[in-house]
Design a protein around this motif. Sequence first.
Motif, PDB file in Angstrom:
ATOM      1  N   SER A  18      35.518  39.777  37.043  1.00  0.00           N
ATOM      2  CA  SER A  18      35.641  39.823  35.603  1.00  0.00           C
ATOM      3  C   SER A  18      35.199  38.534  34.939  1.00  0.00           C
ATOM      4  N   GLU A 199      36.406  48.475  34.777  1.00  0.00           N
ATOM      5  CA  GLU A 199      35.521  47.412  35.266  1.00  0.00           C
ATOM      6  C   GLU A 199      34.244  47.994  35.846  1.00  0.00           C
ATOM      7  N   THR A 210      33.024  43.179  29.647  1.00  0.00           N
ATOM      8  CA  THR A 210      33.946  43.022  30.775  1.00  0.00           C
ATOM      9  C   THR A 210      35.197  42.247  30.399  1.00  0.00           C
TER      10      THR A 210
END
Length: 416
Positions: A18, A199, A210
Amino acid sequence: MVEAERPENIWVASEMSSSSSPAAIESRDFSIIDSTDGIRDDVRRLGIASPPQLDKGSSKNDLGFTERVLSAAGAAVLSAVTLNPLDVVKTRLQAQAAGLSYSHPLSNSIGRMAFFGPNMMFADLRCSPSCSRAGVQGTVSICPPDCFQYKGTFDVFTKIIRQEGLSRLWRGTNAGLAVAVPMVGMYLPFYDLFRNRLEILSREKAPATTWCVPVVAGSLARSLACTVCYPIDLARTRMQAFKEAKSGMKPPGVLKTLVGVVSEVRTANNFESSLHNYRVLYRGLGAQLARDVPFSAILWGTLEAMRRRLLGVVGNDTNLLGVFGANFSTGFVAGSIAAATTCPLDVARTRRQIEDPGRALIMTTRQTLVEVWRDGGMRGLFMGMGPRVARAGPSVGIVVSFYEVVKYVLHHHASS
């Protein structure tokens, strides 16, 4: 197969995925690889430990939804039992600000006659046996009204212990457990589920988004858990807010409290029985969602960012102590920030839950907030913020760290 490449090791791997920039994400090869050896090579190239589900025939060792639910439920029990006194204190302060009187229930002659009956002539109305401020009215010792008014967090603690006993600080714990276990048991596993799916979707469709995946996943998971468990939460708040007139008498439990709420509405409607009456069990749900959805968005957005940075220092050398420390500290800070920010909405939610059922059905959260502002100003909106923050910080830290530690242990047990 694409989903299989999403590592389960969230204490390290999810932070790496992430935090990656869109360019870095595009440069990586997330294509489907037919052979198991190819997947292992690709995972080693990314510097991520191979999770157990990448091994052929190891699906039975996956950290499944049931294990996640049990981990979350255990965390909820620990948090609810440990921190319930702070929840009671916060509720009492907010209920008093909403106009709920905490004067002695037997401070007038009508109340005494109704309680003791016509043959009872004497009653000790001191707030505690050791109170030296009680005056004498006829044959009855009566404390001044301010003996029963709360002046702050510490004052609530001392008066509850002195007037009602230490055990009253754990009033509503059974309802708290009845709420916390299913709510957290749904909340954290569904957060993991939503985050993992989002995700993957963001990597494929919109890499630039994201950063907001934890915010959206936390909001969705919290909305689902709150809606399912709300009636029990309503019972808990009312159990914590109200005193019982008869000392020594067992206070009503969750079911009896909810039956009493419905009975009030039926009485107001001339005992007419209809499904409309049961709508009162969801009164204040709007205020609850208005509080919990922003709370979760702020919590997970802050927690994931801090955890990413903290675990980035440790890298792949994270051990059990590191997992606990990183998750407890970031959960503590993020929970405190989220609790302080959403305190006005918590005040509105408490007021909606303790007010008269008939009035609650026609009031809205916005009207309640306006009423709180008119009655108490900024201080009224942030009433009970001290015990709320003092409870939320450790609570989030305990729940998140316990959950992640159990997942870490189960993950490594499955790997071995």
